[in-house]
Design a protein around this motif. Structure first.
Motif, PDB file in Angstrom:
ATOM      1  N   SER A 103      57.742  56.680  21.642  1.00 29.36           N
ATOM      2  CA  SER A 103      57.299  55.983  22.844  1.00 29.36           C
ATOM      3  C   SER A 103      55.781  56.028  22.964  1.00 29.36           C
ATOM      4  O   SER A 103      55.135  55.008  23.259  1.00 29.36           O
ATOM      5  CB  SER A 103      57.949  56.613  24.075  1.00 29.36           C
ATOM      6  N   ALA A 148      66.794  47.188  25.727  1.00 21.54           N
ATOM      7  CA  ALA A 148      65.917  47.967  24.856  1.00 21.54           C
ATOM      8  C   ALA A 148      65.829  47.389  23.448  1.00 21.54           C
ATOM      9  O   ALA A 148      64.745  47.320  22.856  1.00 21.54           O
ATOM     10  CB  ALA A 148      66.394  49.414  24.796  1.00 21.54           C
ATOM     11  N   ARG A 150      62.060  48.849  29.270  1.00 24.71           N
ATOM     12  CA  ARG A 150      62.601  49.966  30.043  1.00 24.71           C
ATOM     13  C   ARG A 150      63.795  49.555  30.896  1.00 24.71           C
ATOM     14  O   ARG A 150      64.762  50.307  31.021  1.00 24.71           O
ATOM     15  CB  ARG A 150      61.510  50.536  30.964  1.00 24.71           C
ATOM     16  N   GLN A 172      63.159  54.629  23.699  1.00 26.59           N
ATOM     17  CA  GLN A 172      63.501  55.115  25.031  1.00 26.59           C
ATOM     18  C   GLN A 172      63.817  56.611  25.036  1.00 26.59           C
ATOM     19  O   GLN A 172      63.645  57.280  26.048  1.00 26.59           O
ATOM     20  CB  GLN A 172      64.709  54.356  25.580  1.00 26.59           C
TER      21      GLN A 172
END
Length: 622
Positions: A562, A595, A591, A556
């Motif tokens: 990512s 997480a 999201r 994240q």
């Protein structure tokens, strides 16, 4: 780690020129992997070939007429006559003679870490086996009358008789378990040996069996003082015997096992060892404080490194590629960086604390499941009443304590070991949501649970904790943790030993009373109590943590991680391995909801894609 490979042809083998067979066994041996200074020795027979890839001085490969032997590791004989023979003629020759005299029964007297192959081209007979904990690896495939074997599936599929066809069932099992549980491999009809398992080919028939099992005793007398004294003696002896050279270091996470190994190294050597610890700049994941406590307590020379998201991104392709099957245990990353730090510091051998949880009762689920087992011991009328009142309570009424009661009854009604998988991501999502239709036709969703049931039931003990530990010795340890540590040490070009898996400790732990392992919800009761004046108090009282990686959180926060994850999952969907809608669902939940939880499955899928990219010859059936 030394590794073996080879094959045995049937009565009508193809007439391959000697040079071709030499090239083939060499090609197979190169695909075994190994440390940088490992060399290859091989022997050819009329219908067979064997090879060992090992460091100089660690090679055992020989030929006696039509009988060939390949041996990896350094086993020893329990039988005095065989031990005397090995001292006189060498281990390899003693094995050949024992084979002629005893056949597969020779394995009952063989101890230590090993994998072996005995092949007799004249009689078309072969014996394959690995050690009692599965520290060594061995795979095999029977194609017609040709038996092919190797320490890695890469070596086995290098033989032209074995096609690297990915099995949809194994693909599903990987998603379920985060590795491919033995006896299957990722490839169709290529199999792994389980701990203490052997394969015997004779008269065209292939038979498998176990030459040893954990000797659990359910009626051992309570004799704490004697057990405690014996335990400490065995711990010290196992660490002393595992410390085979001067340039040795130790993994130190700060947990019970690694702290015990480091402490015993200090006692054996008379000085603190070099220890290597990994930290994370992430709340809830960093245990460096406990590693420092243990290092200070035992006078260790501590070496520390904090892994970063950039480190993870750099390591992902290398880690995926070195495994011969998809491997989704994210703690491989800190293990690799720890081993790499030690190698750069001049260490050639590391001691790891793996195994203590699985033989002394250290996994949190052992205590958790005991709470649910109490329900099964309640009188049947009471269970029926609770199930009627709580088990089918609708959501509208299931609030507060009533919801907890309903969840308890529903989970307690599921038998072990199935109950342990109620939070499994694949169970919760369902195979039909994850896999495309063409792959669903080739799988049995119950298969991973069936494997676990077989191992859980294949023990003489009736004690729940012993049965759960027996399962963990196979799945948590042999299928996952040992493969994780051994391969990451190989990637770092360093050797590893596991002193807590010394067979003397295995036998000792098996005969301890079951409630010495988990007592009144306290994990590893005996282990910690017997070492309460040896280990730091903070180590004794710390909660179980593990060697986790904060990947879900970092994904994240870090654009590179990512992007890597999104690209890998998109590529996997384009291959037709997972449904695009599931990828979208998974990334959205990561999201917006949790997480860390959803990050685990993202990691598992990402490593699968990187493994596929590193193994372009692997073909997906279905």
């Amino acid at each position: 780690m030394s590794k073996i490979c080879g094959w045995l042809d049937g009565p009508n083998p193809p007439n391959a020129p000697l040079d071709d067979r030499t090239g083939l066994i060499g090609s197979m041996a190169e695909r075994l992997g190994g440390l940088s200074d490992a060399g290859v020795q091989f022997r050819l027979g009329g219908r067979a070939a064997v090879a060992v890839r090992a460091r100089p001085g660690d090679t055992e490969v020989c030929k006696d007429g039509d009988l060939l032997l390949a041996l990896a590791g350094k086993p020893s004989w329990a039988d005095a006559k065989l031990a005397a023979r090995a001292a006189h003629t060498g281990m390899a020759q003693s094995l050949l003679q024992a084979w002629r005299e005893r056949g597969p029964a020779l394995l009952e007297s063989l101890h230590g870490r090993f994998s072996l192959a005995l092949v007799d081209g004249a009689r078309h007979e072969a014996l394959l086996a690995i050690d009692r904990v599965g520290a060594q690896e061995l795979c095999y495939a029977l194609r017609g009358s040709t038996l092919v074997f190797g320490a890695t599936t890469d070596a086995v599929t290098a033989h032209p008789a074995v096609r690297p066809a990915i099995d949809p069932q194994s693909l599903y099992d990987y998603l379920y378990c985060h590795m491919v549980p033995a006896p299957a491999t990722i490839y169709r009809d290529v199999f792994k040996l389980l701990p203490a398992q052997y394969v015997h080919l004779r008269d065209g028939a292939l038979r498998t069996g176990f030459y040893w099992s954990m000797p659990y005793a359910d009626d051992t007398p309570d004799d704490y003082a004697r057990y405690a004294a014996q335990f400490r003696e065995l711990l010290e002896a196992s660490v002393r015997d595992a410390t085979t050279r001067d340039s040795v270091g130790a993994f130190l996470s700060g947990g019970t096992d690694s702290s015990t190994v480091a402490g015993m190294m200090a006692r054996v050597a008379g000085r603190g060892p070099d220890t290597y610890s990994i930290g994370f700049d992430a709340d809830g994941f960093d245990e460096m404080e406990f590693a420092r406590i243990a290092a200070g307590h035992f006078g260790c020379t501590a070496h520390e490194y904090y892994v970063t998201p950039a480190d993870v991104a750099e390591a992902i392709p290398k880690i995926a590629a070195i495994y011969d099957e998809p491997f989704g245990n994210a703690s491989a990353v800190p293990t690799y960086f720890c081993a790499r730090m030690a190698r750069a510091d001049g260490r050639t051998l590391m001691l790891a604390g793996d195994g203590g949880d699985e033989i002394f009762g250290g996994n949190a689920r052992y205590a958790d499941q005991e709470v649910f087992e109490r329900y099964g011991r309640a009188p049947a009328p009471l269970r029926a009443l609770l199930n009627g009142v709580l088990g089918h309570l609708p959501d509208a009424l299931a609030v507060g304590v009533l919801r907890k009661g309903r969840n308890y009854v529903q989970r307690a009604s599921i038998p072990l070991p199935d109950r342990m998988e109620v939070f499994n991501h694949v169970e919760r999502e369902g195979a039909s949501r994850i896999l495309p239709e063409r792959l669903l036709r080739g799988i049995d969703p119950d298969h991973p649970r069936a494997i676990a049931r077989e191992v859980y039931g294949r023990t003489r003990s009736q004690a729940m904790v012993n049965r759960m530990m027996h399962l963990d010795l196979k799945q948590t340890l042999a299928d996952s943790d040992l493969r994780k540590v051994s391969r990451m040490c190989e990637l770092a070009d360093i050797e590893v030993h596991y002193p807590l898996l010394d067979e003397r400790l295995l036998d000792f732990s098996a005969m301890l009373p079951a409630d010495y392992k988990v007592r009144n919800g306290q994990l590893r009761w005996f282990f910690k109590d017997a070492l309460k004046d040896f280990l730091p108090q903070a180590t004794i009282t710390k909660s179980k943590h593990g060697f986790g990686l904060p990947f879900g959180l970092w994904m994240q926060q870090d654009p590179q991680l990512s992007r890597m994850a999104h690209d890998a999952l998109d590529a996997l969907a384009q291959r037709g391995v997972v449904q695009p809608a599931f990828v979208k669902h998974l990334l959205e939940r990561h999201r917006s909801e949790h997480a860390s939880y959803y990050g685990v499955m993202i990691w598992v899928l990402m490593m699968l894609e990187h493994w596929l990219a590193a193994h372009p010859n692997a073909r997906l059936d279905g």
